[in-house]
Design a protein around this motif. Structure first.
Motif, PDB file in Angstrom:
ATOM      1  N   MET A   1       4.714  47.000  14.639  1.00 44.12           N
ATOM      2  CA  MET A   1       3.672  46.951  15.655  1.00 44.12           C
ATOM      3  C   MET A   1       2.520  46.088  15.118  1.00 44.12           C
ATOM      4  N   THR A   2       1.988  45.221  15.956  1.00 38.66           N
ATOM      5  CA  THR A   2       0.900  44.350  15.526  1.00 38.66           C
ATOM      6  C   THR A   2      -0.443  45.057  15.634  1.00 38.66           C
ATOM      7  N   ASP A   3      -1.344  44.642  14.783  1.00 35.77           N
ATOM      8  CA  ASP A   3      -2.684  45.220  14.785  1.00 35.77           C
ATOM      9  C   ASP A   3      -3.518  44.665  15.927  1.00 35.77           C
ATOM     10  N   LYS A   4      -4.452  45.466  16.365  1.00 29.96           N
ATOM     11  CA  LYS A   4      -5.440  45.039  17.354  1.00 29.96           C
ATOM     12  C   LYS A   4      -6.632  44.482  16.584  1.00 29.96           C
ATOM     13  N   ILE A   5      -7.060  43.281  16.932  1.00 27.23           N
ATOM     14  CA  ILE A   5      -8.138  42.589  16.212  1.00 27.23           C
ATOM     15  C   ILE A   5      -9.308  42.364  17.158  1.00 27.23           C
ATOM     16  N   ALA A   6     -10.486  42.803  16.755  1.00 29.38           N
ATOM     17  CA  ALA A   6     -11.711  42.566  17.532  1.00 29.38           C
ATOM     18  C   ALA A   6     -12.204  41.152  17.248  1.00 29.38           C
ATOM     19  N   LEU A   7     -12.700  40.488  18.291  1.00 25.87           N
ATOM     20  CA  LEU A   7     -13.183  39.111  18.170  1.00 25.87           C
ATOM     21  C   LEU A   7     -14.659  39.039  18.549  1.00 25.87           C
ATOM     22  N   THR A   8     -15.470  38.529  17.635  1.00 29.67           N
ATOM     23  CA  THR A   8     -16.887  38.281  17.914  1.00 29.67           C
ATOM     24  C   THR A   8     -17.254  36.929  17.326  1.00 29.67           C
ATOM     25  N   PRO A   9     -17.352  35.892  18.152  1.00 27.75           N
ATOM     26  CA  PRO A   9     -17.741  34.578  17.641  1.00 27.75           C
ATOM     27  C   PRO A   9     -19.167  34.586  17.081  1.00 27.75           C
ATOM     28  N   LYS A  10     -19.481  33.594  16.268  1.00 30.60           N
ATOM     29  CA  LYS A  10     -20.825  33.469  15.689  1.00 30.60           C
ATOM     30  C   LYS A  10     -21.895  33.324  16.765  1.00 30.60           C
ATOM     31  N   THR A  11     -21.512  32.836  17.932  1.00 32.23           N
ATOM     32  CA  THR A  11     -22.467  32.626  19.022  1.00 32.23           C
ATOM     33  C   THR A  11     -22.858  33.920  19.727  1.00 32.23           C
ATOM     34  N   HIS A  12     -22.195  35.021  19.402  1.00 32.42           N
ATOM     35  CA  HIS A  12     -22.403  36.285  20.094  1.00 32.42           C
ATOM     36  C   HIS A  12     -23.067  37.317  19.191  1.00 32.42           C
ATOM     37  N   THR A  13     -23.869  38.160  19.796  1.00 28.76           N
ATOM     38  CA  THR A  13     -24.470  39.275  19.068  1.00 28.76           C
ATOM     39  C   THR A  13     -23.480  40.441  19.058  1.00 28.76           C
ATOM     40  N   THR A  14     -23.755  41.433  18.252  1.00 31.31           N
ATOM     41  CA  THR A  14     -22.951  42.645  18.260  1.00 31.31           C
ATOM     42  C   THR A  14     -23.079  43.287  19.638  1.00 31.31           C
ATOM     43  N   PRO A  15     -21.967  43.735  20.213  1.00 31.24           N
ATOM     44  CA  PRO A  15     -22.059  44.360  21.537  1.00 31.24           C
ATOM     45  C   PRO A  15     -23.027  45.551  21.530  1.00 31.24           C
ATOM     46  N   PRO A  16     -23.697  45.790  22.661  1.00 30.64           N
ATOM     47  CA  PRO A  16     -24.700  46.847  22.734  1.00 30.64           C
ATOM     48  C   PRO A  16     -24.114  48.261  22.851  1.00 30.64           C
ATOM     49  N   ALA A  17     -22.808  48.348  22.978  1.00 29.90           N
ATOM     50  CA  ALA A  17     -22.132  49.645  23.071  1.00 29.90           C
ATOM     51  C   ALA A  17     -20.800  49.507  22.333  1.00 29.90           C
ATOM     52  N   ARG A  18     -19.993  50.544  22.382  1.00 30.33           N
ATOM     53  CA  ARG A  18     -18.726  50.538  21.639  1.00 30.33           C
ATOM     54  C   ARG A  18     -17.642  49.785  22.429  1.00 30.33           C
ATOM     55  N   LYS A  25      -4.064  41.321  20.409  1.00 32.10           N
ATOM     56  CA  LYS A  25      -2.964  42.118  19.873  1.00 32.10           C
ATOM     57  C   LYS A  25      -1.688  41.345  20.167  1.00 32.10           C
ATOM     58  N   GLY A  26      -1.003  40.952  19.116  1.00 32.77           N
ATOM     59  CA  GLY A  26       0.172  40.104  19.299  1.00 32.77           C
ATOM     60  C   GLY A  26      -0.246  38.808  19.953  1.00 32.77           C
ATOM     61  N   ASN A  27       0.418  38.476  21.055  1.00 32.15           N
ATOM     62  CA  ASN A  27       0.088  37.221  21.739  1.00 32.15           C
ATOM     63  C   ASN A  27      -0.805  37.437  22.968  1.00 32.15           C
ATOM     64  N   ILE A  28      -1.402  38.617  23.083  1.00 24.44           N
ATOM     65  CA  ILE A  28      -2.291  38.932  24.202  1.00 24.44           C
ATOM     66  C   ILE A  28      -3.735  38.906  23.721  1.00 24.44           C
ATOM     67  N   LEU A  29      -4.588  38.215  24.467  1.00 23.22           N
ATOM     68  CA  LEU A  29      -6.008  38.160  24.148  1.00 23.22           C
ATOM     69  C   LEU A  29      -6.795  38.509  25.414  1.00 23.22           C
ATOM     70  N   GLN A  30      -7.577  39.572  25.329  1.00 21.83           N
ATOM     71  CA  GLN A  30      -8.428  39.980  26.451  1.00 21.83           C
ATOM     72  C   GLN A  30      -9.871  39.664  26.094  1.00 21.83           C
ATOM     73  N   VAL A  31     -10.524  38.900  26.947  1.00 15.83           N
ATOM     74  CA  VAL A  31     -11.945  38.598  26.792  1.00 15.83           C
ATOM     75  C   VAL A  31     -12.717  39.561  27.684  1.00 15.83           C
ATOM     76  N   ALA A  32     -13.635  40.310  27.093  1.00 18.15           N
ATOM     77  CA  ALA A  32     -14.485  41.222  27.852  1.00 18.15           C
ATOM     78  C   ALA A  32     -15.401  40.419  28.763  1.00 18.15           C
ATOM     79  N   GLY A  33     -15.938  41.072  29.771  1.00 17.79           N
ATOM     80  CA  GLY A  33     -16.866  40.421  30.677  1.00 17.79           C
ATOM     81  C   GLY A  33     -18.013  39.768  29.924  1.00 17.79           C
ATOM     82  N   GLN A  34     -18.225  38.486  30.189  1.00 15.06           N
ATOM     83  CA  GLN A  34     -19.290  37.719  29.555  1.00 15.06           C
ATOM     84  C   GLN A  34     -20.292  37.302  30.615  1.00 15.06           C
TER      85      GLN A  34
END
Length: 136
Positions: A1-18, A25-34
């Motif tokens: 099973m592949t690991d889930k990896i959180a992505l935060t580019p240098k251009t972004h601040t730490t999210p304000p919530a969890r 994860k694997g070949n799937i990438l979900q971008v949260a609402g920006q």
């Protein structure tokens, strides 16, 4: 099973919530609402790129792209885009900006599927966009 990896580019601040700006994860990438916040710099608070839809939308698309790139993806990998608008009257302008942006990107394949809905966002924000990409 592949690991889930959180992505935060240098251009972004730490999210304000969890939550993560993007998750891969694997070949799937979900971008949260920006939203159209300018890139993070020197601890200044997030601020919209401008008061109008065009400025905010172009910055929002740049913010989505930064997360895609952080995860090793690009717009050609995007399968689904969801656009959240605060004003029904912005729909036609949003479509014009959207079409021009992706023409300028020079995408070669079919466009991603898209859903557009109308929502309430914090004061001053006009648009939010999320995306789902499948890599390779």
């Amino acid at each position: 099973m592949t690991d889930k990896i959180a992505l935060t580019p240098k251009t972004h601040t730490t999210p304000p919530a969890r939550f993560s700006h993007g998750v891969k994860k694997g070949n799937i990438l979900q971008v949260a609402g920006q939203v159209g916040f300018l890139p993070a710099e020197d601890g200044r608070p997030p601020a919209p790129a401008g008061p109008g839809l065009r400025e905010q939308m172009l910055q929002t698309l740049a913010n989505v792209q930064a997360i895609l790139e952080e995860g090793g993806a690009g717009w050609d990998d995007v399968m689904m885009v969801r656009v959240y608008l605060t004003e029904v009257d912005h729909f036609a302008e949003m479509n014009e900006i959207y079409d021009a942006y992706f023409r300028e990107q020079g995408l070669t394949g079919p466009p991603a599927a898209r859903t557009t809905v109308y929502v309430g966002l914090p004061a001053g924000l006009l648009i939010e966009i999320d995306a789902l990409a499948v890599l390779g």
